[in-house]
Write a protein that holds these residues in place. Structure first.
Motif, short mmCIF file in Angstrom:
data_model
loop_
_atom_site.label_atom_id
_atom_site.label_comp_id
_atom_site.label_asym_id
_atom_site.label_seq_id
_atom_site.Cartn_x
_atom_site.Cartn_y
_atom_site.Cartn_z
N LEU A 1 -17.32 27.06 -14.37
CA LEU A 1 -18.23 25.91 -14.37
C LEU A 1 -18.15 25.10 -13.08
O LEU A 1 -19.12 24.42 -12.72
N ILE A 2 -17.01 25.13 -12.38
CA ILE A 2 -16.83 24.26 -11.20
C ILE A 2 -16.80 25.02 -9.89
O ILE A 2 -16.72 24.41 -8.82
N LYS A 3 -16.85 26.35 -9.92
CA LYS A 3 -16.61 27.14 -8.70
C LYS A 3 -17.62 26.88 -7.60
O LYS A 3 -17.34 27.11 -6.43
N ASN A 4 -18.84 26.43 -7.98
CA ASN A 4 -19.85 26.15 -6.96
C ASN A 4 -19.64 24.79 -6.30
O ASN A 4 -20.24 24.48 -5.27
N GLU A 5 -18.78 23.95 -6.91
CA GLU A 5 -18.56 22.60 -6.39
C GLU A 5 -17.18 22.41 -5.76
O GLU A 5 -16.98 21.52 -4.96
N PHE A 6 -16.22 23.28 -6.16
CA PHE A 6 -14.85 23.09 -5.69
C PHE A 6 -14.26 24.42 -5.19
O PHE A 6 -14.55 25.48 -5.73
N HIS A 7 -13.43 24.31 -4.13
CA HIS A 7 -12.65 25.45 -3.66
C HIS A 7 -11.46 25.64 -4.61
O HIS A 7 -10.73 24.69 -4.90
N CYS A 8 -11.29 26.86 -5.10
CA CYS A 8 -10.19 27.13 -6.02
C CYS A 8 -9.36 28.32 -5.51
O CYS A 8 -9.91 29.25 -4.90
N GLU A 9 -8.07 28.28 -5.75
CA GLU A 9 -7.16 29.37 -5.37
C GLU A 9 -6.80 30.17 -6.63
O GLU A 9 -6.24 29.63 -7.59
N MET B 1 -5.64 31.97 -14.12
CA MET B 1 -5.49 30.56 -13.77
C MET B 1 -5.88 30.35 -12.31
O MET B 1 -5.78 31.25 -11.48
N TYR B 2 -6.29 29.11 -12.01
CA TYR B 2 -6.73 28.75 -10.68
C TYR B 2 -6.22 27.35 -10.33
O TYR B 2 -6.20 26.46 -11.17
N PHE B 3 -5.79 27.18 -9.06
CA PHE B 3 -5.51 25.85 -8.55
C PHE B 3 -6.78 25.33 -7.89
O PHE B 3 -7.39 26.01 -7.05
N VAL B 4 -7.20 24.11 -8.25
CA VAL B 4 -8.35 23.48 -7.58
C VAL B 4 -7.83 22.84 -6.29
O VAL B 4 -6.96 21.97 -6.33
N GLU B 5 -8.37 23.30 -5.15
CA GLU B 5 -7.84 22.86 -3.85
C GLU B 5 -8.58 21.64 -3.31
O GLU B 5 -7.98 20.69 -2.86
N SER B 6 -9.92 21.69 -3.31
CA SER B 6 -10.69 20.59 -2.74
C SER B 6 -12.15 20.75 -3.11
O SER B 6 -12.58 21.82 -3.52
N SER B 7 -12.91 19.67 -2.92
CA SER B 7 -14.35 19.72 -3.13
C SER B 7 -14.99 20.51 -2.01
O SER B 7 -14.59 20.40 -0.85
N LYS B 8 -15.99 21.33 -2.33
CA LYS B 8 -16.67 22.09 -1.28
C LYS B 8 -17.43 21.16 -0.35
O LYS B 8 -17.57 21.43 0.83
N VAL B 9 -17.93 20.02 -0.87
CA VAL B 9 -18.59 19.04 -0.01
C VAL B 9 -17.59 18.47 0.97
O VAL B 9 -17.82 18.38 2.15
N ASN C 1 -23.27 13.67 5.85
CA ASN C 1 -22.15 13.15 5.05
C ASN C 1 -22.53 13.07 3.59
O ASN C 1 -23.66 12.77 3.24
N SER C 2 -21.58 13.38 2.72
CA SER C 2 -21.79 13.12 1.29
C SER C 2 -21.34 11.71 1.00
O SER C 2 -20.48 11.16 1.68
N ILE C 3 -21.95 11.12 0.01
CA ILE C 3 -21.63 9.74 -0.34
C ILE C 3 -20.74 9.74 -1.56
O ILE C 3 -21.10 10.30 -2.59
#
Length: 631
Positions: free
Chosen positions: A579-587, A602-610, A328-330
């Motif tokens: 800058l965020i693609k390794n941390e967040f799923h983007c569409e 442009m990209y929609f940020v969908e959710s955190s990869k964690v 789990n991530s905290i």
């Protein structure tokens, strides 16, 4: 080891619940189900009237048993329905998209889809349908660990009058609500709902429902340390589950029985039931149950001081655990700072002042006959008091001024202004800027009184300020219903791009939750969010009423990201995405024409990869043991 056991055990309930609810949803939303193979053949072969394509896609999204394909058909239906501006099919697409995401365990995205469905229909299709959606949304929140929201939606479901006509549906929601209290270690509250659901299952002679209900009651009595009642309920449950061949639930109940015997120090019976559950789990390749049974046996043999056997079972537990979940991530939380030392110091000063006042009184009394000395002392006391009051007021006003300055300017900028009387403009090479804007604000502003409009904006922006402060970001300004903030103006925040996106998700979630809050006369809004990263120039403008602001093309691009976003979505530029693609799923949305800028990616940020990893692995084993009823 005990803590980890309960950690695993509490994640073993919702798969049964999901299986039941999906079966129930299918019976309500797709009572006349047709085979999907023939429908797919028609779609692939193009042997259909183009006007009938919407209905074909709807049927496939409703009936397809594969959640991945169900989601694909729902998305295709949504795209086509939007292009044709068909509200009926748009709402159907959002509903089936939510159902597919729910089956996949993507609970956060499922909730988003259900809320979009609610926007298009107002949840006015049928009361029975609303009951199922609310119950499913409750399970989504429970899967994400948000028991408070889960209880809220279960309560909504059971309070809809139409539910009284469907005994199974009402009983199921009562059972699930009871289990939520069981997870919260509130067995007395849980038993209230289990008793209600049990009576309903008994009323319609639903044996499977009663079996799951008895298992839940057994777990509640175990929490209350009444092992005799716990054993009685769970043994009755086992008999019915064996008879009807509900093997996965049977494994869970056998492991639960083992834990009851373990707590009651009947280790032989604890081992017998755990091994029995392990054998059934292995025969059916139920990995979460195999993992839980191995951990239970490891704990039993550790208590019996047979360390080698305990270690062997623990190794098997690790192997199966790691095959079904990741750690789990905290979630980050803000820590409050206490003023304890300051309070102690203030108390010390007050005591000294009291002693000084007492001594002065004694001096005055002892020198009553020496009027000149008394007058001198009194005069000195008055002068000292007035001097002290003068400096105390200066200090107080200075603190007020400093606090006000920090509300307007970043800390380092405020210090520079106090020290030099002016602030030099500075260039920052990498700053992340976020704009938010309320959708249809102008329309609402004409219908609200000025007082209510100001109260509404203050309600939302005050919460935004709290979120921005939590992530150590800088609020730049508000313009009407637009809110602007930035990260990276403080050199101590190298991860400002990640903080901005996290803050954006919290703002979006707050807006969604506000829709279900009673705001009185105040309005509910949807929000668009846009983010860009790049160089800016920052400085202070004005002399009497100065303001801190930032300028540059990066700011303009951030504003364009917001205006080209959609309700409830976070739209980011190519710069921020990198800058965020390794941390967040983007569409990826493609290249979109932007005013005065041409085509921009442009990209929609969908959710955190964690978060996504947890949805795909952690949440599914968490949902293995909730005792609800498959139809």
């Amino acid at each position: 080891m005990n803590y980890e056991y309960f950690s695993v055990k509490n994640k073993t309930v919702m798969v049964i619940t999901m299986a039941f609810f999906l079966t129930l949803c299918a019976s309500i939303f797709a009572q006349n189900q047709n085979p999907t193979d023939s429908l797919e053949t028609i779609i692939r072969g193009g042997n259909y009237d183009e006007a009938n394509k919407l209905n074909l896609l709807k049927q496939l999204s409703v009936h397809h048993p594969n959640p991945e394909k169900k989601l694909a058909y729902a998305n295709e239906l949504l795209t086509l329905a939007m292009a044709l501006d068909s509200t009926l099919y748009i709402s159907a697409a959002y509903l089936e998209k939510g159902n597919a995401l729910f089956q996949k365990g993507d609970f956060s995205l499922a909730i988003d889809s259900y809320l979009e469905y609610g926007k298009t229909t107002g949840f006015e299709e049928s009361n029975e349908e609303i009951v199922v959606i609310y119950g499913t949304m409750a399970m989504c929140y429970e899967g994400m660990g948000d028991s408070k929201m889960a209880i809220k939606y279960y309560q909504r479901a059971i309070n809809i009058p139409e539910i009284e006509k469907d005994t199974i549906l009402l009983a199921t929601n009562l059972e699930n609500l009871g289990y939520t209290y069981l997870v919260l270690k509130l067995p007395d509250s849980a038993l209230i709902y289990f008793n209600k659901s049990g009576l309903l299952f008994k009323e319609i002679n639903h044996e499977i429902g009663l079996a799951y209900n008895l298992a839940n009651k057994g777990a509640a009595w175990a929490q209350l340390k009444n092992f005799e009642k716990a054993e009685l309920n769970i043994h009755k449950s086992i008999e019915t589950l064996e008879e009807y061949g509900h093997h996965r639930a049977l494994c869970d109940v056998l492991i639960e029985s083992s834990e009851i015997y373990f707590l009651n120090e009947k280790f032989d019976l604890a081992s017998e039931f755990a091994n029995r559950g392990l054998d059934i789990a292995k025969a059916n390749n139920f990995k979460p149950q195999i993992s839980a049974a191995n951990l239970q046996l490891s704990k039993i043999y550790e208590k019996l001081e047979t360390d080698n056997q305990s270690l062997d079972f623990y190794k098997d537990y690790i192997v199966y655990r790691d095959s079904i979940r990741n750690p789990n991530s905290i979630q980050e939380i803000a820590n409050m700072r206490a003023d304890f030392e300051v309070s102690l110091k203030q108390t010390e000063v007050d005591l000294k002042q009291s002693e000084l006042d007492l001594n002065e009184a004694k001096v005055i009394l002892l020198n009553e006959q020496k009027s000149n000395q008394r007058l001198l002392i009194l005069t000195m006391v008055v002068i000292l008091g007035m001097t002290g009051l003068y400096y105390w007021n200066i200090h107080k006003e200075k603190r007020k001024s400093d606090d006000l300055l920090l509300n307007i300017l970043p800390k380092k900028t405020a210090e520079e202004l106090k020290e030099n009387g002016m602030v030099k403009a500075k260039k920052f090479e990498s700053v992340t800027i976020m704009f938010t804007d309320f959708q249809a604000f102008t329309k609402y502003s004409h219908t609200l009184s000025p007082e209510v409009l100001v109260r509404t904006v203050d309600y939302y922006f005050s919460k935004f300020d709290e979120i921005i402060e939590k992530y150590s970001l800088e609020k730049i300004k508000t313009i009407g219903d637009a809110y602007m903030c930035a990260g990276g103006l403080n050199s101590e925040s190298p991860d400002h791009h990640l903080k901005i996106v996290k803050a954006a998700f919290e703002i979006s979630e707050f807006i969604k939750e506000s829709k279900f809050s009673d705001l009185g006369e105040m309005a509910h809004f949807d929000i668009r969010i846009g983010i860009n990263t790049g160089p800016v120039v920052a400085g202070v403008v004005g002399k009497k009423k100065f303001a801190y602001d930032i300028w540059g093309d990066s700011v303009n691009v951030a504003s364009r990201m917001e205006s080209n976003s959609q309700a409830g979505r976070i739209n980011v530029s190519e710069n921020t995405y990198q800058l965020i693609k390794n941390e967040f799923h983007c569409e990826y949305r493609g290249e979109i024409e932007v005013k005065n800028k041409g085509l921009m990616k442009m990209y929609f940020v969908e959710s955190s990869k964690v978060t996504s990893v947890i949805n795909d692995t952690q949440i599914k084993p968490k949902s293995i043991k909730k005792t609800t009823i498959p139809i």
